[in-house]
Design a protein around this motif. Structure first.
Motif, PDB file in Angstrom:
ATOM      1  N   PHE A  59       0.196   8.853   9.288  1.00  0.00           N
ATOM      2  CA  PHE A  59      -0.322   9.661   8.180  1.00  0.00           C
ATOM      3  C   PHE A  59      -0.812  11.016   8.672  1.00  0.00           C
ATOM      4  CE2 PHE A  59      -4.118  11.022   5.817  1.00  0.00           C
ATOM      5  CZ  PHE A  59      -3.591  11.164   4.544  1.00  0.00           C
ATOM      6  N   HIS A  60      -1.550  11.026   9.778  1.00  0.00           N
ATOM      7  CA  HIS A  60      -2.106  12.285  10.278  1.00  0.00           C
ATOM      8  C   HIS A  60      -1.059  13.154  10.970  1.00  0.00           C
ATOM      9  CE1 HIS A  60      -6.324  12.253   9.200  1.00  0.00           C
ATOM     10  NE2 HIS A  60      -6.303  10.950   9.366  1.00  0.00           N
ATOM     11  N   MET A  61      -0.087  12.541  11.623  1.00  0.00           N
ATOM     12  CA  MET A  61       0.985  13.334  12.211  1.00  0.00           C
ATOM     13  C   MET A  61       1.793  14.016  11.114  1.00  0.00           C
ATOM     14  SD  MET A  61       2.257  14.392  15.015  1.00  0.00           S
ATOM     15  CE  MET A  61       3.763  14.901  15.874  1.00  0.00           C
ATOM     16  N   ILE A  62       2.063  13.299  10.046  1.00  0.00           N
ATOM     17  CA  ILE A  62       2.774  13.902   8.919  1.00  0.00           C
ATOM     18  C   ILE A  62       1.932  15.003   8.286  1.00  0.00           C
ATOM     19  CG2 ILE A  62       3.556  13.427   6.558  1.00  0.00           C
ATOM     20  CD1 ILE A  62       4.581  10.714   7.683  1.00  0.00           C
ATOM     21  N   GLY A  63       0.631  14.765   8.134  1.00  0.00           N
ATOM     22  CA  GLY A  63      -0.244  15.798   7.600  1.00  0.00           C
ATOM     23  C   GLY A  63      -0.250  17.040   8.466  1.00  0.00           C
ATOM     24  N   THR A  64      -0.253  16.848   9.781  1.00  0.00           N
ATOM     25  CA  THR A  64      -0.200  17.968  10.719  1.00  0.00           C
ATOM     26  C   THR A  64       1.073  18.770  10.533  1.00  0.00           C
ATOM     27  OG1 THR A  64      -1.572  16.854  12.375  1.00  0.00           O
ATOM     28  CG2 THR A  64      -0.100  18.570  13.174  1.00  0.00           C
ATOM     29  N   PHE A  65       2.208  18.075  10.379  1.00  0.00           N
ATOM     30  CA  PHE A  65       3.479  18.783  10.242  1.00  0.00           C
ATOM     31  C   PHE A  65       3.643  19.409   8.857  1.00  0.00           C
ATOM     32  CE2 PHE A  65       6.696  18.112  13.777  1.00  0.00           C
ATOM     33  CZ  PHE A  65       5.707  18.144  14.740  1.00  0.00           C
ATOM     34  N   LYS A  66       3.037  18.838   7.854  1.00  0.00           N
ATOM     35  CA  LYS A  66       3.040  19.494   6.544  1.00  0.00           C
ATOM     36  C   LYS A  66       2.286  20.814   6.626  1.00  0.00           C
ATOM     37  CE  LYS A  66       3.592  15.542   3.423  1.00  0.00           C
ATOM     38  NZ  LYS A  66       2.989  14.727   2.336  1.00  0.00           N
ATOM     39  N   ASP A  67       1.160  20.814   7.329  1.00  0.00           N
ATOM     40  CA  ASP A  67       0.394  22.052   7.504  1.00  0.00           C
ATOM     41  C   ASP A  67       1.188  23.069   8.312  1.00  0.00           C
ATOM     42  OD1 ASP A  67      -1.711  20.955   6.102  1.00  0.00           O
ATOM     43  OD2 ASP A  67      -2.888  20.441   7.892  1.00  0.00           O
ATOM     44  N   LYS A  68       1.885  22.606   9.358  1.00  0.00           N
ATOM     45  CA  LYS A  68       2.676  23.519  10.173  1.00  0.00           C
ATOM     46  C   LYS A  68       3.833  24.111   9.372  1.00  0.00           C
ATOM     47  CE  LYS A  68       1.616  21.341  14.620  1.00  0.00           C
ATOM     48  NZ  LYS A  68       0.644  22.369  14.989  1.00  0.00           N
ATOM     49  N   MET A  69       4.457  23.299   8.512  1.00  0.00           N
ATOM     50  CA  MET A  69       5.538  23.811   7.686  1.00  0.00           C
ATOM     51  C   MET A  69       5.031  24.864   6.703  1.00  0.00           C
ATOM     52  SD  MET A  69       8.655  23.054   8.253  1.00  0.00           S
ATOM     53  CE  MET A  69       9.186  23.836   6.730  1.00  0.00           C
TER      54      MET A  69
END
Length: 291
Positions: A196-206
């Motif tokens: 969940f947090h890795m996906i959240g991190t990559f959503k922010d990066k995108m």
């Protein structure tokens, strides 16, 4: 009730027992010299080794919960060790953990946000009975009161709690590592929280990359490379923009390839394996998602 951890050391190998159960692998001691600063580090690592259980991140496992984003983060997960139990305590971050290598040195960064949520889990008191989240910040409970360990400008107290120094391997460091490994290995919800947090991190990066680079319509494989570059920090926006301008995947992969050839090789192999799963999706700036 708090779990009691007992350290076992044999040469470079560190293990621990939890409440007297069978010993489990934590990591190997290692030394590292930062070429830019000349600083020497000593700490633990555990990937790649054969000691860890093969608790590997799999997009297929997380796809029911997270959809395409589970696939989007998989190439970088392979570059970062791929194991939910990945540990590194031998560099300036002092403590990184998980298949995405969440790093404790960044205020309000991936590790801090993830650890706050971990401390909200029901079993948190078994592992870190002296920590809690109060007012949105991690605090330590002591006989003299509460001590805040992180804020918007620094995580130094939290880093020191997990790993007191970078020059030696202390018991506190080994025990902290043992707690994260045992917790994650024995609670599937803790693994899902990492995803969940890795996906959240990559959503922010995108979102940030889109604002700076204009990624509307870009294929997801190109976007995955951009996010991997930003996650590792091996290039900045001007270089990424120039590489995107060539229209080729190889130009993006070339960024940092001299300094990090093994990572680029792993990333390329993961992208090739994903194939149409990534090339078939494109970024929509209006939806802030892949379509």
């Amino acid at each position: 009730m708090a779990i009691e951890f007992v350290i076992e050391r044999n040469g470079r190998t560190y293990k621990a027992k939890a409440d007297g159960a069978a010993a489990f692998f934590i990591g190997l001691s290692t030394h590292f010299r930062d070429r830019s600063s000349g600083e020497d580090f000593q700490g633990l690592f555990n990937v790649p080794t054969n000691g860890l259980p093969k608790l590997l991140y799999s997009a297929a496992d997380q796809r029911p919960a997270f959809g395409f984003w589970a696939d989007f983060i998989e190439p970088t997960s392979k570059c970062e060790g791929g194991n939910y139990l990945t540990l590194n305590t031998y560099d300036r971050a002092k403590f990184t953990f998980g298949f995405g290598q969440f790093a404790a040195h960044v205020p309000d960064g991936d590790f801090v946000v993830y650890f706050r949520d971990m401390l909200g889990r029901p079993e948190a008191r078994d592992y870190f009975p002296d920590l809690m989240v109060k007012g949105g910040r991690i605090v330590r409970l002591s006989t003299t009161g509460e001590v805040q360990l992180e804020n918007a400008s620094s995580t130094k107290p939290l880093m020191n709690y997990l790993n007191p120094t970078t020059t030696h391997i202390e018991d506190d460091e080994v025990i902290a590592a043992a707690k994260f490994i045992h917790w994650t290995a024995n609670h599937q919800a803790a693994q899902a929280l990492q995803a969940f947090h890795m996906i959240g991190t990559f959503k922010d990066k995108m979102a940030a990359a889109d604002r700076n680079l204009g990624l509307d319509g870009r294929a997801a494989d190109r976007c995955a490379i951009v996010c991997d570059i930003l996650h590792q920090g091996r290039a900045k926006y001007p270089a990424i923009r120039q590489a995107l301008g060539t229209g080729t995947r190889d130009a993006l992969l070339a960024l940092g390839s001299i300094a990090y050839p093994d990572r680029i090789k792993t990333l390329k192999a993961a992208l090739d394996k994903a194939g149409a799963v990534l090339t078939g999706k494109h970024w929509s700036a209006s939806k802030q998602d892949f379509v």
